[in-house]
Design a protein around this motif. Sequence first.
Motif, PDB file in Angstrom:
ATOM      1  N   PRO A  16       0.736  -1.173   0.025  1.00 44.44           N
ATOM      2  CA  PRO A  16      -0.199  -0.048   0.036  1.00 44.44           C
ATOM      3  C   PRO A  16       0.861   1.378  -0.088  1.00 44.44           C
ATOM      4  N   MET A  17       1.943   1.195  -0.537  1.00 44.07           N
ATOM      5  CA  MET A  17       2.964   2.347  -0.496  1.00 44.07           C
ATOM      6  C   MET A  17       3.928   2.234  -1.935  1.00 44.07           C
ATOM      7  N   ARG A  18       4.638   3.371  -2.242  1.00 44.87           N
ATOM      8  CA  ARG A  18       5.711   3.187  -3.071  1.00 44.87           C
ATOM      9  C   ARG A  18       6.926   3.791  -2.334  1.00 44.87           C
ATOM     10  N   ILE A  19       7.801   2.960  -2.717  1.00 43.33           N
ATOM     11  CA  ILE A  19       9.216   3.056  -2.046  1.00 43.33           C
ATOM     12  C   ILE A  19      10.196   3.397  -2.837  1.00 43.33           C
ATOM     13  N   TYR A 140      14.960   1.850   7.303  1.00 46.64           N
ATOM     14  CA  TYR A 140      15.953   0.776   6.851  1.00 46.64           C
ATOM     15  C   TYR A 140      15.398  -0.746   6.815  1.00 46.64           C
ATOM     16  N   ASP A 141      14.639  -1.129   7.831  1.00 48.61           N
ATOM     17  CA  ASP A 141      14.036  -2.105   7.999  1.00 48.61           C
ATOM     18  C   ASP A 141      13.137  -2.432   6.743  1.00 48.61           C
ATOM     19  N   ILE A 142      12.258  -1.578   6.277  1.00 49.72           N
ATOM     20  CA  ILE A 142      11.304  -1.603   5.323  1.00 49.72           C
ATOM     21  C   ILE A 142      12.117  -1.927   3.945  1.00 49.72           C
ATOM     22  N   LEU A 143      13.073  -0.864   3.776  1.00 53.03           N
ATOM     23  CA  LEU A 143      13.939  -0.899   2.565  1.00 53.03           C
ATOM     24  C   LEU A 143      14.731  -2.453   2.500  1.00 53.03           C
ATOM     25  N   THR A 144      15.386  -2.766   3.669  1.00 53.91           N
ATOM     26  CA  THR A 144      15.812  -4.158   3.570  1.00 53.91           C
ATOM     27  C   THR A 144      14.843  -5.210   2.895  1.00 53.91           C
ATOM     28  N   LEU A 145      13.715  -4.923   3.632  1.00 52.75           N
ATOM     29  CA  LEU A 145      12.964  -6.128   3.063  1.00 52.75           C
ATOM     30  C   LEU A 145      12.307  -6.355   1.813  1.00 52.75           C
ATOM     31  N   TYR A 146      12.234  -4.868   1.437  1.00 59.52           N
ATOM     32  CA  TYR A 146      11.895  -4.597  -0.015  1.00 59.52           C
ATOM     33  C   TYR A 146      12.741  -5.081  -1.015  1.00 59.52           C
ATOM     34  N   ASN A 147      14.050  -4.855  -0.688  1.00 56.14           N
ATOM     35  CA  ASN A 147      15.086  -5.585  -1.708  1.00 56.14           C
ATOM     36  C   ASN A 147      15.399  -7.016  -1.656  1.00 56.14           C
ATOM     37  N   LEU A 155       4.172  -8.621   4.084  1.00 61.75           N
ATOM     38  CA  LEU A 155       3.458  -8.508   5.398  1.00 61.75           C
ATOM     39  C   LEU A 155       4.292  -7.861   6.314  1.00 61.75           C
ATOM     40  N   LYS A 156       5.530  -8.289   6.443  1.00 59.33           N
ATOM     41  CA  LYS A 156       6.292  -7.801   7.366  1.00 59.33           C
ATOM     42  C   LYS A 156       6.533  -6.042   6.986  1.00 59.33           C
ATOM     43  N   ILE A 157       6.798  -5.802   5.772  1.00 59.64           N
ATOM     44  CA  ILE A 157       6.496  -4.442   5.522  1.00 59.64           C
ATOM     45  C   ILE A 157       5.551  -3.621   5.953  1.00 59.64           C
ATOM     46  N   GLN A 158       4.192  -4.213   5.670  1.00 60.94           N
ATOM     47  CA  GLN A 158       3.072  -3.566   6.304  1.00 60.94           C
ATOM     48  C   GLN A 158       3.019  -3.447   7.869  1.00 60.94           C
ATOM     49  N   ALA A 159       3.564  -4.382   8.457  1.00 61.59           N
ATOM     50  CA  ALA A 159       3.638  -4.398   9.910  1.00 61.59           C
ATOM     51  C   ALA A 159       4.839  -3.245  10.219  1.00 61.59           C
ATOM     52  N   ARG A 160       5.729  -3.073   9.498  1.00 66.35           N
ATOM     53  CA  ARG A 160       6.713  -1.918   9.769  1.00 66.35           C
ATOM     54  C   ARG A 160       5.945  -0.539   9.636  1.00 66.35           C
ATOM     55  N   LEU A 165       2.933   4.588  11.608  1.00 64.84           N
ATOM     56  CA  LEU A 165       1.645   5.321  11.522  1.00 64.84           C
ATOM     57  C   LEU A 165       1.348   5.512  12.988  1.00 64.84           C
ATOM     58  N   TYR A 166       1.829   4.638  13.823  1.00 64.63           N
ATOM     59  CA  TYR A 166       1.397   4.909  15.059  1.00 64.63           C
ATOM     60  C   TYR A 166       2.490   5.873  15.825  1.00 64.63           C
ATOM     61  N   LEU A 167       3.847   5.913  15.259  1.00 64.28           N
ATOM     62  CA  LEU A 167       4.621   7.158  15.813  1.00 64.28           C
ATOM     63  C   LEU A 167       4.154   8.439  15.441  1.00 64.28           C
TER      64      LEU A 167
END
Length: 304
Positions: A16-19, A140-147, A155-160, A165-167
């Motif tokens: 649900p995003m563009r990286i 960086y977690d999202i970027l690593t998972l994406y790569n 699913l992990k990316i969406q969790a991050r 969003l919480y922050l």
Amino acid sequence: MSRTIYESVQMDNNLPMRILHFSHEKALVSPGGNTYHFDTATLQFVPPHWHRSIELTYVVNGTLQVRQSEQEQTYQDDSFFIINSGDIHELSSVPTDNFELICFIISYDFIQQFIPNIEKIRFDMATTQETAAELSGLFYDILTLYNENQEFGHLKIQARLIEILYLLCQYHQVENHLPASRKYLRSQQLNKQILEYIHVHYMENLTLERLAKTFNFSREHFSRLFKETFGKTFLVYLNDYRLYCAFPEIVNSRKTIEAISIAHGFPSSKALIKQFKEVYHETPMQFRKNRKVSILDHNDDKKR
């Protein structure tokens, strides 16, 4: 290459995003498989535009200038900024060898699932620096998972992303100071209509008088209003936008400068050359000869 002010952002597959990750060391790979190398010799510029998505950006290294509404802000090493839904914004970066930027363009509909009243909320990254380290780690977690592109990695990316969003809600939510009056809403819509009109008709003999008449203003009042709203005169904006649209053909085609100038509304090839030299400090032909440029449009992966 005609554009309108509104950009319907293409999201990455299953997300649900563009990286977007810009770096001098690593090429950016689009969902369509195209690669884009950061060119430090080219001033990066995105003209005023808006979208429903929320845009959260981490300037890791380098300098980025962002103009929102009537304010311009410079962001440098290790800083975050956010573009709220519907905000008109313009970006430009100063080329440096160590430039690095990570940008998440997050689907409005995805956010609304978790924050139903998102249309009444605004975020401001300047409220606190306490979240910077945690946000940096999540980026960086999202970027690593994406790569890594592993099965179910989305699913992990969406969790991050939900953690981000919480922050934002917990630490960066601010009172919506934007007036809700009909007058303000009309002015915002008018600003978007004015830019859209320019973006559709920029190839024509577009004058200040024509634009003022189209939107029922006197020439003098419209000229002053445009400068106050967009931070530059109508003519400067028009020429900037014409050059922005002509740039891909200038650097990556064999068309003559005269043909390109005609196609993009410049009164003459001399006018285009003058505008190009002011921005890039070379003539268009010198630039075409000396550089190979890959152009990234985050909404159109087919364009080079």
